[in-house]
Design an enzyme around this catalytic site. Structure first.
Site, PDB file in Angstrom:
ATOM      1  N   ASP A  30       0.859  -1.187   0.000  1.00 26.02           N
ATOM      2  CA  ASP A  30       0.000   0.000   0.000  1.00 26.02           C
ATOM      3  C   ASP A  30       0.891   1.231   0.000  1.00 26.02           C
ATOM      4  O   ASP A  30       1.951   1.233   0.630  1.00 26.02           O
ATOM      5  CB  ASP A  30      -0.925   0.015   1.217  1.00 26.02           C
ATOM      6  CG  ASP A  30      -2.160   0.866   0.985  1.00 26.02           C
ATOM      7  OD1 ASP A  30      -2.009   2.097   0.896  1.00 26.02           O
ATOM      8  OD2 ASP A  30      -3.266   0.314   0.894  1.00 26.02           O
ATOM      9  N   LYS A  35      -0.665   3.446   7.099  1.00 29.18           N
ATOM     10  CA  LYS A  35      -1.385   2.177   7.169  1.00 29.18           C
ATOM     11  C   LYS A  35      -0.410   0.997   7.239  1.00 29.18           C
ATOM     12  O   LYS A  35      -0.607   0.061   8.022  1.00 29.18           O
ATOM     13  CB  LYS A  35      -2.314   2.022   5.954  1.00 29.18           C
ATOM     14  CG  LYS A  35      -3.163   0.767   5.994  1.00 29.18           C
ATOM     15  CD  LYS A  35      -3.994   0.602   4.738  1.00 29.18           C
ATOM     16  CE  LYS A  35      -5.116   1.597   4.678  1.00 29.18           C
ATOM     17  NZ  LYS A  35      -6.034   1.299   3.535  1.00 29.18           N
ATOM     18  N   LEU A 151     -17.130 -10.603  -1.133  1.00 31.10           N
ATOM     19  CA  LEU A 151     -17.058 -10.582   0.328  1.00 31.10           C
ATOM     20  C   LEU A 151     -18.071  -9.592   0.891  1.00 31.10           C
ATOM     21  O   LEU A 151     -18.300  -8.526   0.326  1.00 31.10           O
ATOM     22  CB  LEU A 151     -15.654 -10.180   0.782  1.00 31.10           C
ATOM     23  CG  LEU A 151     -14.476 -10.964   0.198  1.00 31.10           C
ATOM     24  CD1 LEU A 151     -13.178 -10.439   0.780  1.00 31.10           C
ATOM     25  CD2 LEU A 151     -14.644 -12.450   0.478  1.00 31.10           C
ATOM     26  N   PHE A 247     -31.877 -11.175   1.599  1.00 29.24           N
ATOM     27  CA  PHE A 247     -32.024  -9.794   1.158  1.00 29.24           C
ATOM     28  C   PHE A 247     -33.492  -9.369   1.028  1.00 29.24           C
ATOM     29  O   PHE A 247     -33.830  -8.526   0.212  1.00 29.24           O
ATOM     30  CB  PHE A 247     -31.265  -9.550  -0.149  1.00 29.24           C
ATOM     31  CG  PHE A 247     -29.775  -9.578   0.031  1.00 29.24           C
ATOM     32  CD1 PHE A 247     -29.066  -8.419   0.281  1.00 29.24           C
ATOM     33  CD2 PHE A 247     -29.084 -10.783   0.001  1.00 29.24           C
ATOM     34  CE1 PHE A 247     -27.701  -8.453   0.484  1.00 29.24           C
ATOM     35  CE2 PHE A 247     -27.713 -10.829   0.203  1.00 29.24           C
ATOM     36  CZ  PHE A 247     -27.016  -9.654   0.444  1.00 29.24           C
ATOM     37  N   GLY A 255     -26.345   0.514   2.113  1.00 23.38           N
ATOM     38  CA  GLY A 255     -25.267   1.492   2.090  1.00 23.38           C
ATOM     39  C   GLY A 255     -23.958   0.769   1.872  1.00 23.38           C
ATOM     40  O   GLY A 255     -23.915  -0.322   1.298  1.00 23.38           O
ATOM     41  N   CYS A 258     -20.058  -0.974  -1.609  1.00 28.43           N
ATOM     42  CA  CYS A 258     -20.274  -1.793  -2.813  1.00 28.43           C
ATOM     43  C   CYS A 258     -21.580  -1.493  -3.525  1.00 28.43           C
ATOM     44  O   CYS A 258     -21.575  -1.041  -4.672  1.00 28.43           O
ATOM     45  CB  CYS A 258     -20.197  -3.280  -2.443  1.00 28.43           C
ATOM     46  SG  CYS A 258     -18.547  -3.834  -1.994  1.00 28.43           S
TER      47      CYS A 258
END
Length: 453
Positions: A30, A35, A151, A247, A255, A258
């Site tokens: 990264d 981080k 995921l 769902f 929200g 994705c």
């Protein structure tokens, strides 16, 4: 296998860690030095159940490392996983700037054949563009395959080790077989297809799930008007194998990082080929409006919200994550502040993230649900954290100035509410609405209703 993962967000960090757990030699890269320093020091920049323990175990075993040096990480790798963010541009398209930048850096470090796997969510045709870009910058051999991730935040580790399926998009059979072999320890349900179809599968899957959510929320809104119970309706629908029960949970909408981004991107992808995706546009519109139902209920009860104190339970877009990106709470809190209300907010995990992005002088940041409810004219439950559903309603009523509970996630049932003395409203369950707890008005405010519809 020696694997380099480019990007340490949810997808990159979880994928890299889980491949290390399977015995591979993994380095995660990264550009964010802070981080990488955090990860190298044994801390985790995201909240994801089970991830910290896996990172610690594999780092101690020498199978998982972190660096900012992409070139060195690529040189050592046999496979490179692209897990770079592709945020939305103002027009809804995916921003591929960081992804293309990573490919340019990879090209300069190519020293042998590399299998490059794109897990970033990208528009159809992106991998072909990346292949052409990489080929123009290096003469070294490589393959680019599409392996979209599915995921769910809050269960990403579990989803990685127990996926419903793995999708591999490859234009060369040998590359597809290599990518499938890498993922086979996770599942035998591996679907190999062409690259463009794999790219579309990711968008189509998320768009369909978003559609189910907006559909059941529209049904919930009708249920409130006709006296039906949306939870009973959803249960009956879900028994049909053609529909399924997942769902179909009514609430204040989806929200996260994705569904909103991918729905907008797919609308733009369609627009770029001169096709208007009317259905998905409606899905997005319904979702945008659904969250404001909480505010409308408060305004029907109190009229003017200026000076009112509203407790907000839940800031993350879903439980078991600290992610507040496109959380319904963002818009709801902003609307309450615009109307002059004071907000007392709490979330078990996501409060620091929310506060860093949306701090305001009229928001009090509270440590738990009862603290947030202290002196409140209403409680709005926005995220279905289990501790909110388990709250003692007797103590809650004592803490509040007015016993008003707006349940945006349908967490309370009739048995819990019986005799609790709350004015109560949920989503699509009109029989559970309660008119007790008639709101006594201060002298400077007059309600236009004394119950919640």
């Amino acid at each position: 296998m020696r694997i380099t993962v480019v990007g340490t967000g949810y997808v990159g960090l979880v994928s890299g860690t889980c491949f290390a757990e399977l015995g591979h030699d993994v380095v995660c890269v990264d550009k964010d030095q802070a981080k990488i320093a955090l990860l190298t020091g044994g801390d985790i920049p995201i909240h994801e159940p089970g991830l910290r323990e896996l990172v610690e175990r594999n780092a101690e075993a020498g199978r998982l490392g972190f660096t900012t040096d992409l070139g060195a990480a690529v040189e050592r790798a046999e496979a490179v996983i692209l897990a770079v963010g592709t945020p939305s541009l103002p027009n809804g398209e995916a921003d591929l700037t960081h992804l293309e930048g990573a490919v340019r850096e990879i090209a300069s470090a190519m020293n042998a054949y590399k299998l490059i796997m794109t897990k970033s969510t990208v528009p159809v045709g992106t991998n072909a563009r990346l292949r052409a870009l990489l080929a123009s910058l290096t003469g070294r051999p490589f393959d680019i395959v599409s392996v979209p991730e599915f995921l769910r935040e809050g269960s990403a580790v579990k989803d990685t080790f127990h996926p419903d399926r793995i999708v591999v998009g490859a234009d060369r059979e040998e590359a597809g077989a290599a990518a499938a072999a890498l993922h086979r320890p996770l599942t035998d349900r591996i679907f190999v297809t062409d690259v463009r179809s794999a790219e579309m599968i990711k968008y189509a899957s998320n768009a369909f799930l978003a559609t189910k959510i907006s559909f059941i929320n529209e049904i919930a809104n009708i249920c409130e008007k006709v006296g039906a119970d949306v939870e009973q309706v959803a249960a009956g629908m879900g028994l049909d194998n053609r529909i399924g029960s997942s769902f179909l949970k009514a609430g204040i909408g989806y929200g996260g990082s994705c569904f909103p981004k991918d729905a907008r991107a797919l609308i733009q992808i369609a627009g770029n080929v001169d096709y208007e995706f009317k259905l998905l546009k409606s899905v997005v519109d319904v979702n945008r409006d659904q969250r404001f139902g909480v505010v409308r209920k408060l305004r029907r009860l109190y009229g003017d919200l200026a000076g009112r104190t509203i407790a907000v339970w839940g800031l993350a877009f879903k439980p078991n994550t600290d992610d507040v990106r496109e959380s319904p709470a963002v818009d709801i809190v902003a609307a309450l502040l615009d109307l002059g209300a004071h907000v007392r907010a709490c979330d078990p995990i996501a409060l620091p993230n929310f506060r860093s992005r949306h701090d305001h002088e009229r928001i009090a940041w509270c440590g738990d649900a009862l603290e947030a409810a202290q002196g409140a004219d209403a409680v709005c439950l926005l995220t279905e954290w289990p501790e909110f559903a388990a709250v003692d309603l007797g103590r809650l009523r004592q803490a509040m100035r007015q016993p008003v509970l707006i349940d945006g996630r349908n967490q309370f049932d009739a048995e819990r509410l019986e005799g609790a003395g709350f004015a109560y409203s949920s989503i699509g369950r009109p029989a559970l609405n309660r008119e007790e707890g008639e709101a006594a008005e201060p002298a400077d405010a007059q309600p236009n209703r004394n119950h919640i519809a």
